[in-house]
Scaffold this motif. Sequence first.
Motif, PDB file in Angstrom:
ATOM      1  N   TYR A  11       0.829  -1.203   0.000  1.00  0.00           N
ATOM      2  CA  TYR A  11       0.000   0.000   0.000  1.00  0.00           C
ATOM      3  C   TYR A  11       0.864   1.253   0.000  1.00  0.00           C
ATOM      4  CZ  TYR A  11      -4.349  -2.541   0.622  1.00  0.00           C
ATOM      5  OH  TYR A  11      -5.434  -3.355   0.431  1.00  0.00           O
ATOM      6  N   GLY A  12       1.943   1.236   0.771  1.00  0.00           N
ATOM      7  CA  GLY A  12       2.854   2.373   0.812  1.00  0.00           C
ATOM      8  C   GLY A  12       3.536   2.596  -0.530  1.00  0.00           C
ATOM      9  N   THR A  13       3.956   1.524  -1.156  1.00  0.00           N
ATOM     10  CA  THR A  13       4.597   1.623  -2.460  1.00  0.00           C
ATOM     11  C   THR A  13       3.614   2.149  -3.503  1.00  0.00           C
ATOM     12  OG1 THR A  13       6.091  -0.179  -1.901  1.00  0.00           O
ATOM     13  CG2 THR A  13       5.822   0.313  -4.246  1.00  0.00           C
ATOM     14  N   PHE A  14       2.393   1.694  -3.433  1.00  0.00           N
ATOM     15  CA  PHE A  14       1.376   2.149  -4.384  1.00  0.00           C
ATOM     16  C   PHE A  14       1.090   3.640  -4.191  1.00  0.00           C
ATOM     17  CE2 PHE A  14      -2.981   1.824  -6.318  1.00  0.00           C
ATOM     18  CZ  PHE A  14      -2.554   1.425  -7.570  1.00  0.00           C
ATOM     19  N   ARG A  15       0.972   4.082  -2.935  1.00  0.00           N
ATOM     20  CA  ARG A  15       0.764   5.511  -2.657  1.00  0.00           C
ATOM     21  C   ARG A  15       1.931   6.337  -3.200  1.00  0.00           C
ATOM     22  NH1 ARG A  15      -1.150   3.569   2.274  1.00  0.00           N
ATOM     23  NH2 ARG A  15       0.876   3.962   3.228  1.00  0.00           N
ATOM     24  N   TRP A  16       3.163   5.849  -3.002  1.00  0.00           N
ATOM     25  CA  TRP A  16       4.344   6.537  -3.513  1.00  0.00           C
ATOM     26  C   TRP A  16       4.274   6.657  -5.037  1.00  0.00           C
ATOM     27  CZ3 TRP A  16       7.890   4.734  -7.025  1.00  0.00           C
ATOM     28  CH2 TRP A  16       8.995   5.557  -7.240  1.00  0.00           C
ATOM     29  N   ALA A  17       3.898   5.578  -5.700  1.00  0.00           N
ATOM     30  CA  ALA A  17       3.825   5.583  -7.159  1.00  0.00           C
ATOM     31  C   ALA A  17       2.787   6.586  -7.658  1.00  0.00           C
ATOM     32  CB  ALA A  17       3.508   4.178  -7.679  1.00  0.00           C
ATOM     33  N   VAL A  18       1.654   6.668  -6.995  1.00  0.00           N
ATOM     34  CA  VAL A  18       0.612   7.619  -7.398  1.00  0.00           C
ATOM     35  C   VAL A  18       1.110   9.047  -7.209  1.00  0.00           C
ATOM     36  CG1 VAL A  18      -1.690   8.505  -6.846  1.00  0.00           C
ATOM     37  CG2 VAL A  18      -1.325   6.043  -7.062  1.00  0.00           C
ATOM     38  N   ARG A  19       1.765   9.331  -6.102  1.00  0.00           N
ATOM     39  CA  ARG A  19       2.321  10.672  -5.878  1.00  0.00           C
ATOM     40  C   ARG A  19       3.344  11.021  -6.958  1.00  0.00           C
ATOM     41  NH1 ARG A  19       2.749   8.999  -0.490  1.00  0.00           N
ATOM     42  NH2 ARG A  19       5.012   8.860  -0.728  1.00  0.00           N
ATOM     43  N   ARG A  20       4.187  10.075  -7.268  1.00  0.00           N
ATOM     44  CA  ARG A  20       5.226  10.300  -8.285  1.00  0.00           C
ATOM     45  C   ARG A  20       4.596  10.521  -9.661  1.00  0.00           C
ATOM     46  NH1 ARG A  20      10.822   9.940  -7.785  1.00  0.00           N
ATOM     47  NH2 ARG A  20      11.826   9.533  -9.762  1.00  0.00           N
ATOM     48  N   ALA A  21       3.578   9.762  -9.993  1.00  0.00           N
ATOM     49  CA  ALA A  21       2.896   9.939 -11.276  1.00  0.00           C
ATOM     50  C   ALA A  21       2.247  11.315 -11.359  1.00  0.00           C
ATOM     51  CB  ALA A  21       1.845   8.847 -11.466  1.00  0.00           C
ATOM     52  N   ARG A  22       1.662  11.767 -10.272  1.00  0.00           N
ATOM     53  CA  ARG A  22       1.045  13.095 -10.274  1.00  0.00           C
ATOM     54  C   ARG A  22       2.100  14.187 -10.449  1.00  0.00           C
ATOM     55  NH1 ARG A  22      -3.185  11.622  -5.493  1.00  0.00           N
ATOM     56  NH2 ARG A  22      -4.858  10.936  -6.878  1.00  0.00           N
ATOM     57  N   LYS A  23       3.252  13.981  -9.877  1.00  0.00           N
ATOM     58  CA  LYS A  23       4.329  14.969  -9.961  1.00  0.00           C
ATOM     59  C   LYS A  23       4.990  14.972 -11.341  1.00  0.00           C
ATOM     60  CE  LYS A  23       8.590  16.351  -7.637  1.00  0.00           C
ATOM     61  NZ  LYS A  23       9.510  16.047  -6.549  1.00  0.00           N
ATOM     62  N   ARG A  24       5.238  13.790 -11.899  1.00  0.00           N
ATOM     63  CA  ARG A  24       5.996  13.674 -13.144  1.00  0.00           C
ATOM     64  C   ARG A  24       5.141  13.412 -14.383  1.00  0.00           C
ATOM     65  NH1 ARG A  24      11.783  11.062 -12.149  1.00  0.00           N
ATOM     66  NH2 ARG A  24      12.369  12.381 -10.405  1.00  0.00           N
ATOM     67  N   GLY A  25       3.887  13.083 -14.179  1.00  0.00           N
ATOM     68  CA  GLY A  25       3.009  12.840 -15.320  1.00  0.00           C
ATOM     69  C   GLY A  25       2.736  11.376 -15.598  1.00  0.00           C
ATOM     70  N   SER A  26       3.672  10.511 -15.211  1.00  0.00           N
ATOM     71  CA  SER A  26       3.442   9.077 -15.388  1.00  0.00           C
ATOM     72  C   SER A  26       4.461   8.306 -14.548  1.00  0.00           C
ATOM     73  CB  SER A  26       3.581   8.664 -16.857  1.00  0.00           C
ATOM     74  OG  SER A  26       4.914   8.866 -17.301  1.00  0.00           O
ATOM     75  N   VAL A  27       4.156   7.058 -14.339  1.00  0.00           N
ATOM     76  CA  VAL A  27       5.060   6.148 -13.639  1.00  0.00           C
ATOM     77  C   VAL A  27       4.711   4.734 -14.076  1.00  0.00           C
ATOM     78  CG1 VAL A  27       3.614   5.840 -11.580  1.00  0.00           C
ATOM     79  CG2 VAL A  27       6.080   5.585 -11.382  1.00  0.00           C
ATOM     80  N   VAL A  28       5.730   3.894 -14.163  1.00  0.00           N
ATOM     81  CA  VAL A  28       5.504   2.487 -14.484  1.00  0.00           C
ATOM     82  C   VAL A  28       5.692   1.694 -13.199  1.00  0.00           C
ATOM     83  CG1 VAL A  28       6.310   0.488 -15.786  1.00  0.00           C
ATOM     84  CG2 VAL A  28       6.261   2.755 -16.864  1.00  0.00           C
ATOM     85  N   VAL A  29       4.698   0.904 -12.860  1.00  0.00           N
ATOM     86  CA  VAL A  29       4.740   0.070 -11.657  1.00  0.00           C
ATOM     87  C   VAL A  29       4.601  -1.382 -12.095  1.00  0.00           C
ATOM     88  CG1 VAL A  29       3.617  -0.472  -9.469  1.00  0.00           C
ATOM     89  CG2 VAL A  29       3.705   1.895 -10.269  1.00  0.00           C
ATOM     90  N   ILE A  30       5.497  -2.198 -11.618  1.00  0.00           N
ATOM     91  CA  ILE A  30       5.443  -3.626 -11.945  1.00  0.00           C
ATOM     92  C   ILE A  30       5.018  -4.379 -10.696  1.00  0.00           C
ATOM     93  CG2 ILE A  30       6.758  -5.643 -12.683  1.00  0.00           C
ATOM     94  CD1 ILE A  30       8.628  -3.644 -14.139  1.00  0.00           C
ATOM     95  N   GLY A  31       3.953  -5.144 -10.822  1.00  0.00           N
ATOM     96  CA  GLY A  31       3.461  -5.947  -9.706  1.00  0.00           C
ATOM     97  C   GLY A  31       3.361  -7.396 -10.117  1.00  0.00           C
ATOM     98  N   HIS A  32       3.261  -8.233  -9.153  1.00  0.00           N
ATOM     99  CA  HIS A  32       3.169  -9.668  -9.418  1.00  0.00           C
ATOM    100  C   HIS A  32       1.832 -10.176  -8.897  1.00  0.00           C
ATOM    101  CE1 HIS A  32       7.332  -9.658 -10.627  1.00  0.00           C
ATOM    102  NE2 HIS A  32       7.582  -8.919  -9.574  1.00  0.00           N
ATOM    103  N   HIS A  33       1.001 -10.624  -9.798  1.00  0.00           N
ATOM    104  CA  HIS A  33      -0.354 -11.042  -9.455  1.00  0.00           C
ATOM    105  C   HIS A  33      -0.388 -12.247  -8.519  1.00  0.00           C
ATOM    106  CE1 HIS A  33       0.684 -13.692 -12.753  1.00  0.00           C
ATOM    107  NE2 HIS A  33      -0.247 -14.515 -12.317  1.00  0.00           N
ATOM    108  N   TYR A  34       0.669 -13.003  -8.473  1.00  0.00           N
ATOM    109  CA  TYR A  34       0.648 -14.190  -7.639  1.00  0.00           C
ATOM    110  C   TYR A  34       0.980 -13.892  -6.178  1.00  0.00           C
ATOM    111  CZ  TYR A  34       5.459 -13.929  -9.358  1.00  0.00           C
ATOM    112  OH  TYR A  34       6.690 -13.491  -9.735  1.00  0.00           O
ATOM    113  N   PHE A  35       1.347 -12.651  -5.863  1.00  0.00           N
ATOM    114  CA  PHE A  35       1.485 -12.239  -4.462  1.00  0.00           C
ATOM    115  C   PHE A  35       0.136 -11.679  -4.029  1.00  0.00           C
ATOM    116  CE2 PHE A  35       6.128 -11.558  -5.526  1.00  0.00           C
ATOM    117  CZ  PHE A  35       6.559 -12.670  -4.826  1.00  0.00           C
TER     118      PHE A  35
END
Length: 64
Positions: A11-35
Motif C-alpha cells: 500500500y505504501g509503495t502504491f501511494r508513492w507511485a501515485v504521488r510520483r505519477a502526479r508529480k511527473r506525469g506518469s510512472v511504471v509500476v510492476i506488480g506480481h499477481h501471484y502475491f
Amino acid sequence: MKRKLRSNYEYGTFRWAVRRARKRGSVVVIGHHYFHGTFDCLKESMPRYRAEGVEFVKASQVVR
C-alpha cells in the motif's frame, strides 16, 4: 503478521507511485499477481485512485 507487513509495504509503495505519477506525469509500476498482498492492494486501491483521476494503462502505452 508477515502477510500484514507485506500488505502495508505494498500500500505504501502504491501511494508513492501515485504521488510520483502526479508529480511527473506518469510512472511504471510492476506488480506480481501471484502475491496476494499485491493483488489485494490493487483491487482495493484502484477504484479510489480512479475516482481521483488516476488513469491505469498498460506499460507499453507509457514507455517510449
